[in-house]
Design a protein around this motif. Structure first.
Motif, short mmCIF file in Angstrom:
data_model
loop_
_atom_site.label_atom_id
_atom_site.label_comp_id
_atom_site.label_asym_id
_atom_site.label_seq_id
_atom_site.Cartn_x
_atom_site.Cartn_y
_atom_site.Cartn_z
N TYR A 1 33.26 141.48 21.51
CA TYR A 1 32.00 142.23 21.53
C TYR A 1 30.95 141.55 20.66
O TYR A 1 29.90 142.13 20.37
CB TYR A 1 32.22 143.67 21.05
N GLY A 2 31.26 140.35 20.19
CA GLY A 2 30.30 139.63 19.36
C GLY A 2 30.25 140.13 17.92
O GLY A 2 29.38 139.74 17.15
N LYS A 3 31.19 141.01 17.56
CA LYS A 3 31.23 141.49 16.18
C LYS A 3 32.19 140.62 15.37
O LYS A 3 33.05 139.95 15.94
CB LYS A 3 31.72 142.95 16.14
N VAL A 4 32.05 140.66 14.06
CA VAL A 4 32.90 139.81 13.23
C VAL A 4 34.16 140.59 12.81
O VAL A 4 34.08 141.71 12.32
CB VAL A 4 32.13 139.34 11.97
N GLU A 5 35.29 139.94 13.02
CA GLU A 5 36.57 140.56 12.69
C GLU A 5 37.14 139.80 11.50
O GLU A 5 37.26 138.57 11.55
CB GLU A 5 37.49 140.34 13.89
N ILE A 6 37.47 140.50 10.42
CA ILE A 6 38.00 139.82 9.24
C ILE A 6 39.52 139.77 9.35
O ILE A 6 40.19 140.79 9.47
CB ILE A 6 37.58 140.55 7.95
N LEU A 7 40.07 138.54 9.31
CA LEU A 7 41.51 138.37 9.52
C LEU A 7 42.28 138.38 8.20
O LEU A 7 43.44 138.76 8.15
CB LEU A 7 41.77 137.05 10.24
N GLY A 8 41.62 137.93 7.14
CA GLY A 8 42.34 137.91 5.87
C GLY A 8 41.40 137.70 4.70
O GLY A 8 40.37 137.05 4.83
N ILE A 9 41.76 138.29 3.55
CA ILE A 9 40.96 138.12 2.33
C ILE A 9 41.89 137.64 1.23
O ILE A 9 43.02 138.11 1.13
CB ILE A 9 40.39 139.46 1.82
N GLY A 10 41.42 136.72 0.42
CA GLY A 10 42.17 136.37 -0.77
C GLY A 10 41.20 136.41 -1.93
O GLY A 10 40.06 135.98 -1.80
N LYS A 11 41.63 136.97 -3.07
CA LYS A 11 40.71 136.89 -4.20
C LYS A 11 41.46 136.57 -5.48
O LYS A 11 42.63 136.91 -5.62
CB LYS A 11 39.85 138.14 -4.33
N SER A 12 40.78 135.88 -6.36
CA SER A 12 41.41 135.53 -7.63
C SER A 12 40.38 135.71 -8.72
O SER A 12 39.18 135.73 -8.47
CB SER A 12 41.87 134.07 -7.59
N LYS A 13 40.88 135.84 -9.95
CA LYS A 13 39.98 135.99 -11.08
C LYS A 13 39.28 134.65 -11.26
O LYS A 13 39.89 133.60 -11.19
CB LYS A 13 40.79 136.35 -12.31
N SER A 14 37.98 134.72 -11.49
CA SER A 14 37.23 133.48 -11.64
C SER A 14 37.14 133.16 -13.12
O SER A 14 36.55 133.91 -13.88
CB SER A 14 35.84 133.71 -11.05
N LEU A 15 37.75 132.05 -13.52
CA LEU A 15 37.78 131.76 -14.95
C LEU A 15 36.78 130.69 -15.35
O LEU A 15 36.27 130.68 -16.45
CB LEU A 15 39.20 131.33 -15.36
N GLY A 16 36.49 129.75 -14.45
CA GLY A 16 35.66 128.62 -14.85
C GLY A 16 34.19 128.74 -14.47
O GLY A 16 33.51 127.74 -14.34
N VAL A 17 33.71 129.98 -14.26
CA VAL A 17 32.32 130.13 -13.82
C VAL A 17 31.57 131.04 -14.79
O VAL A 17 32.07 132.10 -15.17
CB VAL A 17 32.26 130.75 -12.40
N HIS A 18 30.39 130.60 -15.19
CA HIS A 18 29.59 131.41 -16.10
C HIS A 18 28.21 131.61 -15.49
O HIS A 18 27.52 130.64 -15.16
CB HIS A 18 29.47 130.70 -17.45
N ARG A 19 27.81 132.88 -15.32
CA ARG A 19 26.50 133.18 -14.72
C ARG A 19 26.25 132.40 -13.43
O ARG A 19 25.17 131.87 -13.21
CB ARG A 19 25.38 132.89 -15.71
N GLY A 20 27.29 132.33 -12.59
CA GLY A 20 27.11 131.71 -11.28
C GLY A 20 27.21 130.20 -11.30
O GLY A 20 27.09 129.55 -10.27
N VAL A 21 27.43 129.58 -12.46
CA VAL A 21 27.49 128.13 -12.55
C VAL A 21 28.89 127.71 -13.00
O VAL A 21 29.43 128.28 -13.95
CB VAL A 21 26.44 127.60 -13.56
N ALA B 1 33.36 144.34 12.96
CA ALA B 1 34.01 145.13 14.01
C ALA B 1 34.24 146.55 13.48
O ALA B 1 34.46 146.76 12.29
CB ALA B 1 35.33 144.48 14.38
N GLY B 2 34.19 147.52 14.40
CA GLY B 2 34.25 148.93 14.02
C GLY B 2 35.51 149.34 13.29
O GLY B 2 35.50 150.24 12.46
N ASP B 3 36.62 148.65 13.57
CA ASP B 3 37.88 149.11 12.97
C ASP B 3 38.20 148.34 11.68
O ASP B 3 39.35 148.23 11.29
CB ASP B 3 39.03 148.95 13.97
N SER B 4 37.15 147.79 11.04
CA SER B 4 37.42 147.01 9.83
C SER B 4 37.98 147.88 8.72
O SER B 4 37.64 149.04 8.59
CB SER B 4 36.14 146.34 9.34
N ASP B 5 38.81 147.23 7.91
CA ASP B 5 39.42 147.87 6.77
C ASP B 5 38.34 148.33 5.78
O ASP B 5 37.35 147.65 5.59
CB ASP B 5 40.26 146.77 6.10
N ASP B 6 38.57 149.48 5.15
CA ASP B 6 37.59 149.98 4.17
C ASP B 6 37.35 148.98 3.04
O ASP B 6 36.26 148.86 2.51
CB ASP B 6 38.06 151.30 3.54
#
Length: 437
Positions: A26-46, A360-365
């Motif tokens: 339907y041309g909508k974006v379907e998210i297949l997977g997310i990974g996240k980690s704590k960001s240690l080496g970044v300060h104020r976006g740099v 996509a409408g059925d995306s995870d919260d």
């Protein structure tokens, strides 16, 4: 690997997110997977620690790969950070032959003219966005191609940043074993994920409150008019709670998330939270009223700085009015009563922006949480870039065979007319990294 998958990599101050998505039928974006980690080496976006950032990127990428059960190769990354600034600039060219209509080359020439702007040392132009054109003094022209005229002028919104910071991001991605496919401005990515076309037409300010920085993007008549990065975000609020209550950072962050409010009037004097002391010390008691006073003071400061930027764009002029008001997104937008406070300070209608506009409408919260707005926007950008590449390829092949008229309209409409500055910048960073080894 399927080629219709795109990966967004949001390298933030607090967290690094890798998100894998594709378009459904339907041309909508379907998210297949997310990974996240704590960001240690970044300060104020740099990036300020390459090794730690590489590890965080790899960790997030692996988590996303495991969730989506596919391998990540190419990523679209967002750039933000306190080194980004923007300016308005107008420029013109005189055309040698006014008997011919204006074409893409003229616009290219005009845009290249902007490059002669003198920057501070180490800065480079990241993005040039034409606002509106003038042909022979006739103003407010949206698309001059095909018109006659001798003098072509335009107002530009120019975004400038430190090229070393951008190269460092590229370096981290390359060292993490990934391929840098595209670079996008983070405020633009968040805006694409959260705002509707009507809002961009009516005039809207998107405020993305991250951990280390707060990004602003102002749209009017469907065109981006102003961008700014303010070097404060949710982390300074945590820092203030830590100092003000003499507790450790982890506890301050929990307090902010669980009990924090931007509006001090809410809490009664007798509401108290007890925090366990360190190693056998007595617990600390903190009143919620004091907690929200600390938060309130800092949030007011952030909002006032953003509002100054909105005024700077010219919000008070009638024709620059932002009818759709303000949209808040980013992790910091989850603070209780923030909407009310922003409305109170700015007098503008405010809503919290969830990145579900194109999902996509059925995306995870979890995916539609404001903290993932940038990542969703980067995935969308990656998908768009792939469609354009596909369209270019089909058109090139058809041109070789001389069957151009058989190519569908839809494909031709996806072929980009001008290579944007961000594409050129991506190539520059790639070349630099390839030659720098």
């Amino acid at each position: 690997m399927e080629n219709n998958i795109a990966v967004g990599l949001d390298i933030g101050t607090t967290k690094i997110v890798a998100m894998i998505g594709r378009k459904n039928e339907y041309g909508k974006v379907e998210i297949l997977g997310i990974g996240k980690s704590k960001s240690l080496g970044v300060h104020r976006g740099v990036v300020n620690n390459i090794t730690q950032t590489i590890q965080s990127i790899q960790f997030a990428a692996q988590e996303a790969e495991a969730a989506a059960e596919c391998k990540i190769e190419n990523v679209t990354v967002g750039i933000a950070g306190q080194h980004i600034r923007s300016l308005q600039h107008s420029d013109y060219i005189t055309r040698p032959n006014s008997e011919l209509v204006i074409d893409e080359d003229d616009i290219e020439r005009l845009i290249n003219q902007v490059h002669k702007l003198v920057m501070l040392p180490g800065e480079e132009i990241i993005h040039v966005l034409p606002q509106e054109y003038k042909v022979d003094g006739q103003a407010e022209i949206k698309e001059p191609v095909g018109m006659y005229g001798g003098r072509l002028e335009a107002n530009f919104h120019v975004v400038v940043g430190q090229v070393s910071s951008i190269r460092n991001v590229g370096r981290c991605i390359k060292s993490a074993g990934l391929n840098l496919e595209g670079i996008t401005l983070e405020p633009l990515a968040s805006a694409n994920a959260v705002l509707s076309r009507e809002e961009k037409e009516a005039g809207v300010a998107l405020i993305d409150i991250g951990g280390g920085t707060t990004d602003l993007a102002v749209f009017k008549d469907g065109i981006i008019r102003h961008t700014a990065v303010i070097p404060f975000g949710g982390n300074v609020i945590t820092e203030d709670i830590k100092e003000g209550c003499s507790i450790i950072e982890k506890q301050a962050e929990l307090l902010k998330i669980k009990f924090g409010s931007a509006w001090p009037g809410e809490n009664k004097d007798n509401e108290i939270v007890s925090i366990p002391g360190l190693r056998g010390r007595d617990p600390k008691e903190i009143t919620l009223k004091n907690l929200s006073k600390i938060i309130h003071a800092r949030v007011v400061e952030i909002v006032e700085q953003v509002y100054a930027e909105i005024k700077n764009y010219g919000h008070e002029e009638q024709k620059k009015k932002l009818i759709a008001g303000i949209v808040l997104t980013g992790g910091g937008a989850q603070l209780k009563h923030l909407k009310q406070l922003v409305e109170y300070i700015t007098g503008m209608d405010t809503r919290i922006g969830y990145p579900n506009e194109h999902l996509a409408g059925d995306s995870d919260d979890e995916v539609t949480s404001p903290q993932y707005a940038t990542a969703v926007g980067l995935v969308m950008d990656g998908l768009k870039r792939q469609e354009r590449k596909k369209a270019e390829k089909i058109i090139e092949e058809a041109e070789e065979k001389g069957q151009l008229e058989e190519v569908e309209e839809e494909i031709i409409s996806k072929k980009p007319e001008r290579r944007s500055f961000l594409d050129k910048l991506t190539d520059k960073v790639k070349d630099f990294l390839d030659n720098a080894e």
